[in-house]
Motif scaffolding. Sequence first.
Motif, PDB file in Angstrom:
ATOM      1  N   GLU A 132      33.784   7.302 -33.038  1.00  0.00           N
ATOM      2  CA  GLU A 132      34.489   7.963 -31.946  1.00  0.00           C
ATOM      3  C   GLU A 132      34.955   6.919 -30.954  1.00  0.00           C
ATOM      4  O   GLU A 132      34.447   5.789 -30.918  1.00  0.00           O
ATOM      5  N   PHE A 133      35.929   7.291 -30.159  1.00  0.00           N
ATOM      6  CA  PHE A 133      36.409   6.383 -29.134  1.00  0.00           C
ATOM      7  C   PHE A 133      35.313   6.151 -28.101  1.00  0.00           C
ATOM      8  O   PHE A 133      34.521   7.058 -27.795  1.00  0.00           O
ATOM      9  N   SER A 134      35.271   4.927 -27.564  1.00  0.00           N
ATOM     10  CA  SER A 134      34.355   4.642 -26.463  1.00  0.00           C
ATOM     11  C   SER A 134      34.775   5.456 -25.243  1.00  0.00           C
ATOM     12  O   SER A 134      35.887   6.003 -25.197  1.00  0.00           O
ATOM     13  N   GLU A 135      33.907   5.544 -24.264  1.00  0.00           N
ATOM     14  CA  GLU A 135      34.227   6.322 -23.069  1.00  0.00           C
ATOM     15  C   GLU A 135      35.486   5.789 -22.390  1.00  0.00           C
ATOM     16  O   GLU A 135      36.348   6.550 -21.952  1.00  0.00           O
ATOM     17  N   ALA A 136      35.583   4.456 -22.316  1.00  0.00           N
ATOM     18  CA  ALA A 136      36.775   3.859 -21.694  1.00  0.00           C
ATOM     19  C   ALA A 136      38.027   4.192 -22.487  1.00  0.00           C
ATOM     20  O   ALA A 136      39.079   4.505 -21.922  1.00  0.00           O
ATOM     21  N   ASN A 137      37.910   4.156 -23.812  1.00  0.00           N
ATOM     22  CA  ASN A 137      39.080   4.430 -24.640  1.00  0.00           C
ATOM     23  C   ASN A 137      39.407   5.913 -24.718  1.00  0.00           C
ATOM     24  O   ASN A 137      40.549   6.289 -25.009  1.00  0.00           O
ATOM     25  N   LYS A 138      38.421   6.766 -24.478  1.00  0.00           N
ATOM     26  CA  LYS A 138      38.730   8.198 -24.381  1.00  0.00           C
ATOM     27  C   LYS A 138      39.669   8.453 -23.207  1.00  0.00           C
ATOM     28  O   LYS A 138      40.594   9.277 -23.297  1.00  0.00           O
ATOM     29  N   GLN A 139      39.448   7.724 -22.120  1.00  0.00           N
ATOM     30  CA  GLN A 139      40.340   7.850 -20.961  1.00  0.00           C
ATOM     31  C   GLN A 139      41.724   7.296 -21.287  1.00  0.00           C
ATOM     32  O   GLN A 139      42.742   7.869 -20.895  1.00  0.00           O
ATOM     33  N   LYS A 140      41.755   6.177 -22.031  1.00  0.00           N
ATOM     34  CA  LYS A 140      43.041   5.618 -22.439  1.00  0.00           C
ATOM     35  C   LYS A 140      43.778   6.582 -23.366  1.00  0.00           C
ATOM     36  O   LYS A 140      45.000   6.733 -23.282  1.00  0.00           O
ATOM     37  N   ALA A 141      43.021   7.237 -24.244  1.00  0.00           N
ATOM     38  CA  ALA A 141      43.640   8.196 -25.164  1.00  0.00           C
ATOM     39  C   ALA A 141      44.251   9.365 -24.395  1.00  0.00           C
ATOM     40  O   ALA A 141      45.353   9.832 -24.717  1.00  0.00           O
ATOM     41  N   LYS A 142      43.551   9.834 -23.360  1.00  0.00           N
ATOM     42  CA  LYS A 142      44.094  10.906 -22.533  1.00  0.00           C
ATOM     43  C   LYS A 142      45.376  10.464 -21.846  1.00  0.00           C
ATOM     44  O   LYS A 142      46.342  11.221 -21.750  1.00  0.00           O
ATOM     45  N   GLU A 143      45.383   9.224 -21.384  1.00  0.00           N
ATOM     46  CA  GLU A 143      46.580   8.702 -20.715  1.00  0.00           C
ATOM     47  C   GLU A 143      47.740   8.609 -21.701  1.00  0.00           C
ATOM     48  O   GLU A 143      48.884   8.940 -21.372  1.00  0.00           O
TER      49      GLU A 143
ATOM     50  N   ALA B 180      42.453   2.566 -31.682  1.00  0.00           N
ATOM     51  CA  ALA B 180      41.277   2.620 -32.560  1.00  0.00           C
ATOM     52  C   ALA B 180      41.067   1.293 -33.281  1.00  0.00           C
ATOM     53  O   ALA B 180      39.938   0.810 -33.426  1.00  0.00           O
ATOM     54  N   GLN B 181      42.156   0.689 -33.729  1.00  0.00           N
ATOM     55  CA  GLN B 181      42.058  -0.597 -34.418  1.00  0.00           C
ATOM     56  C   GLN B 181      41.533  -1.677 -33.488  1.00  0.00           C
ATOM     57  O   GLN B 181      40.692  -2.504 -33.884  1.00  0.00           O
ATOM     58  N   GLN B 182      42.004  -1.692 -32.258  1.00  0.00           N
ATOM     59  CA  GLN B 182      41.495  -2.660 -31.288  1.00  0.00           C
ATOM     60  C   GLN B 182      39.994  -2.481 -31.075  1.00  0.00           C
ATOM     61  O   GLN B 182      39.234  -3.455 -31.036  1.00  0.00           O
TER      62      GLN B 182
ATOM     63  N   THR C  49      51.718 -15.423 -35.218  1.00  0.00           N
ATOM     64  CA  THR C  49      51.158 -14.510 -34.236  1.00  0.00           C
ATOM     65  C   THR C  49      49.641 -14.598 -34.315  1.00  0.00           C
ATOM     66  O   THR C  49      49.082 -14.739 -35.402  1.00  0.00           O
ATOM     67  N   VAL C  50      48.983 -14.516 -33.169  1.00  0.00           N
ATOM     68  CA  VAL C  50      47.520 -14.449 -33.137  1.00  0.00           C
ATOM     69  C   VAL C  50      47.122 -13.124 -32.489  1.00  0.00           C
ATOM     70  O   VAL C  50      47.371 -12.897 -31.308  1.00  0.00           O
ATOM     71  N   ALA C  51      46.533 -12.240 -33.311  1.00  0.00           N
ATOM     72  CA  ALA C  51      45.966 -11.001 -32.786  1.00  0.00           C
ATOM     73  C   ALA C  51      44.505 -11.289 -32.450  1.00  0.00           C
ATOM     74  O   ALA C  51      43.710 -11.594 -33.330  1.00  0.00           O
ATOM     75  N   ASP C  52      44.173 -11.218 -31.173  1.00  0.00           N
ATOM     76  CA  ASP C  52      42.838 -11.592 -30.686  1.00  0.00           C
ATOM     77  C   ASP C  52      41.997 -10.334 -30.483  1.00  0.00           C
ATOM     78  O   ASP C  52      42.185  -9.586 -29.522  1.00  0.00           O
ATOM     79  N   TYR C  53      41.056 -10.110 -31.402  1.00  0.00           N
ATOM     80  CA  TYR C  53      40.147  -8.961 -31.319  1.00  0.00           C
ATOM     81  C   TYR C  53      38.752  -9.386 -30.858  1.00  0.00           C
ATOM     82  O   TYR C  53      37.804  -8.620 -30.977  1.00  0.00           O
ATOM     83  N   SER C  54      38.615 -10.611 -30.348  1.00  0.00           N
ATOM     84  CA  SER C  54      37.291 -11.150 -30.044  1.00  0.00           C
ATOM     85  C   SER C  54      36.583 -10.400 -28.929  1.00  0.00           C
ATOM     86  O   SER C  54      35.353 -10.436 -28.832  1.00  0.00           O
ATOM     87  N   ASN C  55      37.334  -9.714 -28.070  1.00  0.00           N
ATOM     88  CA  ASN C  55      36.724  -8.966 -26.975  1.00  0.00           C
ATOM     89  C   ASN C  55      37.029  -7.477 -27.040  1.00  0.00           C
ATOM     90  O   ASN C  55      37.035  -6.796 -26.012  1.00  0.00           O
ATOM     91  N   GLY C  56      37.291  -6.979 -28.243  1.00  0.00           N
ATOM     92  CA  GLY C  56      37.549  -5.558 -28.397  1.00  0.00           C
ATOM     93  C   GLY C  56      38.829  -5.128 -27.700  1.00  0.00           C
ATOM     94  O   GLY C  56      39.697  -5.946 -27.372  1.00  0.00           O
ATOM     95  N   SER C  57      38.940  -3.840 -27.455  1.00  0.00           N
ATOM     96  CA  SER C  57      40.164  -3.303 -26.870  1.00  0.00           C
ATOM     97  C   SER C  57      40.344  -3.708 -25.421  1.00  0.00           C
ATOM     98  O   SER C  57      41.464  -3.719 -24.901  1.00  0.00           O
ATOM     99  N   GLU C  58      39.243  -4.091 -24.745  1.00  0.00           N
ATOM    100  CA  GLU C  58      39.352  -4.464 -23.331  1.00  0.00           C
ATOM    101  C   GLU C  58      40.055  -5.802 -23.157  1.00  0.00           C
ATOM    102  O   GLU C  58      40.776  -6.018 -22.190  1.00  0.00           O
ATOM    103  N   GLY C  59      39.829  -6.718 -24.095  1.00  0.00           N
ATOM    104  CA  GLY C  59      40.428  -8.044 -23.948  1.00  0.00           C
ATOM    105  C   GLY C  59      41.440  -8.362 -25.015  1.00  0.00           C
ATOM    106  O   GLY C  59      41.781  -9.531 -25.242  1.00  0.00           O
TER     107      GLY C  59
END
Length: 251
Positions: free
Chosen positions: A44-55, A76-78, A178-188
């Motif tokens: 499931e989406f994290s709490e922070a990402n649930k808010q992003k999903a609503k937005e 979700a991928q992030q 291109t460098v896709a940086d997933y080292s800090n999850g969706s926040e970074g």
Amino acid sequence: MLARLASNRLQEIRRIFTQPVRSFSTALNYHLDSPENNPDLPWEFSEANKQKAKEILSHYPSNYKQSAVIPLLDLAQQQHGGWLPVSAMNAVAKVIEVAPIRVYEVATFYSMFNRTKVGKYHLLVCGTTPCMIRGSRDIEAALLKHLGVKRNEVTKDGLFSVGEMECMGSCVNAPMITVADYSNGSEGYTYNYYEDVTPERVVEIVEKLKKGEKPPHGTQNPKRIMCGPEGGNTTLLGEPKPPPCRDLDAC
């Protein structure tokens, strides 16, 4: 006879999906359950990402929630470290209230969605004609040799993977990665382009990323400013002259 052929074919498919070397978005367009990727795993989406999903959903009419499928899959991928397990796709389907197959269709069509694990830094080499002519194959070879992997493999430390991407839209600065940086999850999460690269420069970029540094993106040619020519402009050095008559109807 037919049963044996069907069994052999199924074994071939399973071998493809269990091999350490697989393409990401270009993997076979059907799913076989594995211990780390099956619909029974909770997601499931994290709490922070649930808010992003609503937005994200707020940008679409309430009866067209399905229009948000691409940005929600991207979110979700992030969150999941750069790839989409089937349980994440199912979670997106619930959010937009569609059958899961509608989400699978999108995730298997677009090449930016990865359905197998990638590194925390997912390096994508442009393989389109201008970059290829300018040496993109040498760029990829340098990355693979330095990291000790094959295309679409993940390094043992989980930090890097190397793939190919089609046109990145800056052909004048070819070759590029291109460098896709997933080292800090969706926040970074960041997605940066490095242009005018050389085999030596991409290795330097990798080493900086290993150290947790953020190498400057954009052109890597110190003689250029963005997409301008080496040494600066030789034309259009002043303000352009206005047309002789601003009122076109009166001219």
